[in-house]
Design an enzyme around this catalytic site. Structure first.
Site, PDB file in Angstrom:
ATOM      1  N   TYR A 130      14.124  19.510  56.641  1.00  0.00           N
ATOM      2  CA  TYR A 130      13.912  20.967  56.719  1.00  0.00           C
ATOM      3  C   TYR A 130      15.020  21.717  57.471  1.00  0.00           C
ATOM      4  CZ  TYR A 130       9.302  19.457  55.159  1.00  0.00           C
ATOM      5  OH  TYR A 130       8.285  18.893  54.434  1.00  0.00           O
ATOM      6  N   ASN A 156       4.629  29.933  51.444  1.00  0.00           N
ATOM      7  CA  ASN A 156       4.850  28.489  51.551  1.00  0.00           C
ATOM      8  C   ASN A 156       3.565  27.891  52.140  1.00  0.00           C
ATOM      9  OD1 ASN A 156       5.540  25.882  52.016  1.00  0.00           O
ATOM     10  ND2 ASN A 156       7.470  26.323  53.080  1.00  0.00           N
ATOM     11  N   ALA A 206       1.634  21.751  53.398  1.00  0.00           N
ATOM     12  CA  ALA A 206       0.832  20.619  52.899  1.00  0.00           C
ATOM     13  C   ALA A 206      -0.388  21.075  52.100  1.00  0.00           C
ATOM     14  CB  ALA A 206       0.417  19.736  54.065  1.00  0.00           C
ATOM     15  N   HIS A 249       9.089  26.495  48.610  1.00  0.00           N
ATOM     16  CA  HIS A 249       9.195  25.265  49.405  1.00  0.00           C
ATOM     17  C   HIS A 249      10.635  25.098  49.840  1.00  0.00           C
ATOM     18  CE1 HIS A 249       5.128  24.217  48.461  1.00  0.00           C
ATOM     19  NE2 HIS A 249       5.383  24.514  47.201  1.00  0.00           N
ATOM     20  N   GLU A 259       5.601  31.170  45.167  1.00  0.00           N
ATOM     21  CA  GLU A 259       5.457  29.914  45.924  1.00  0.00           C
ATOM     22  C   GLU A 259       6.855  29.442  46.341  1.00  0.00           C
ATOM     23  OE1 GLU A 259       4.300  26.686  43.369  1.00  0.00           O
ATOM     24  OE2 GLU A 259       3.941  25.292  45.027  1.00  0.00           O
ATOM     25  N   ARG A 261      10.580  19.559  63.453  1.00  0.00           N
ATOM     26  CA  ARG A 261      10.020  18.592  62.492  1.00  0.00           C
ATOM     27  C   ARG A 261      11.084  18.149  61.474  1.00  0.00           C
ATOM     28  NH1 ARG A 261       6.769  21.525  57.576  1.00  0.00           N
ATOM     29  NH2 ARG A 261       6.121  19.396  57.224  1.00  0.00           N
ATOM     30  N   PRO A 264       0.747  25.137  57.402  1.00  0.00           N
ATOM     31  CA  PRO A 264       0.812  24.236  58.555  1.00  0.00           C
ATOM     32  C   PRO A 264       2.187  23.608  58.799  1.00  0.00           C
ATOM     33  CG  PRO A 264      -0.463  23.263  56.754  1.00  0.00           C
ATOM     34  CD  PRO A 264      -0.249  24.698  56.415  1.00  0.00           C
ATOM     35  N   ASN A 265       2.534  23.564  60.059  1.00  0.00           N
ATOM     36  CA  ASN A 265       3.750  22.920  60.571  1.00  0.00           C
ATOM     37  C   ASN A 265       5.047  23.683  60.296  1.00  0.00           C
ATOM     38  OD1 ASN A 265       2.418  20.513  61.618  1.00  0.00           O
ATOM     39  ND2 ASN A 265       2.002  20.048  59.462  1.00  0.00           N
ATOM     40  N   ARG A 279      10.343  14.284  45.966  1.00  0.00           N
ATOM     41  CA  ARG A 279       9.719  13.605  47.106  1.00  0.00           C
ATOM     42  C   ARG A 279       8.517  12.771  46.652  1.00  0.00           C
ATOM     43  NH1 ARG A 279       9.156  17.673  51.933  1.00  0.00           N
ATOM     44  NH2 ARG A 279       8.743  15.688  53.026  1.00  0.00           N
TER      45      ARG A 279
END
Ligand code: DQA
Length: 149
Positions: free
Chosen positions: A22, A74, A77, A100, A98, A17, A9-10, A107
């Protein structure tokens, strides 16, 4: 070799965003970067992005039936919340990296959990878009070694 690049998502909102986290490059820029890299390396790539948990599970299952060799993933969330996605990755036994874009370890507390991590052969965080191309290189080596041995 066929690699699926899967984004949660996103990720389609890259460039819009939170550019301070990012970056200002778009999702389309990301796909172009990965496609060019894959072409250089002689691997086929497929892309899929969804904002929906079940659609991501469906795509992981589809990867199994269509003979995908590796997944660059990725989960965004859903990394921090989804047992269903972790189970799907575990279930298909396709080598998955994975990725990111941001350094999640620096974070918020809620980003410190990754359900999917245990099902993955590697995790790359905080390398920006380059994390995706590094993941492709890792999978090429990993799958090559697996086929030799
Ligand atoms: C992300 C990190 C996640 O915590 C976040 O929810 C995202 C993107 C990253 O690429 O840095 O959407 O996966």
């Amino acid at each position: 070799m066929k690699i699926l690049v899967l984004n949660g998502p996103n990720i389609n909102m890259l460039g819009i965003r939170e550019p301070e986290i990012y970056g200002s490059d778009s999702y389309k820029d990301l796909l172009e970067l990965i496609a060019a890299h894959a072409q250089d390396k002689g691997v086929a790539v497929e892309f899929y992005q969804s904002n929906h948990e079940g659609s991501l599970v469906d795509e992981i299952q589809k990867a199994y039936f269509s003979g995908v060799d590796g997944i660059v993933f990725n989960p965004a969330a859903y990394t921090h919340t989804s047992v269903a996605i972790a189970d799907a990755v575990k279930g298909v036994v396709i080598p998955t990296v994975e990725v990111h874009i941001s350094e999640v370890s620096e974070r918020e507390d809620f980003r410190q959990v990754s359900y999917v991590r245990a099902a993955c052969v590697k995790t790359i965080c905080g390398h920006g878009f380059a994390g995706y191309t590094e993941a492709i290189d890792y999978l090429i080596r990993y799958i090559g070694e697996k086929n030799e041995g």
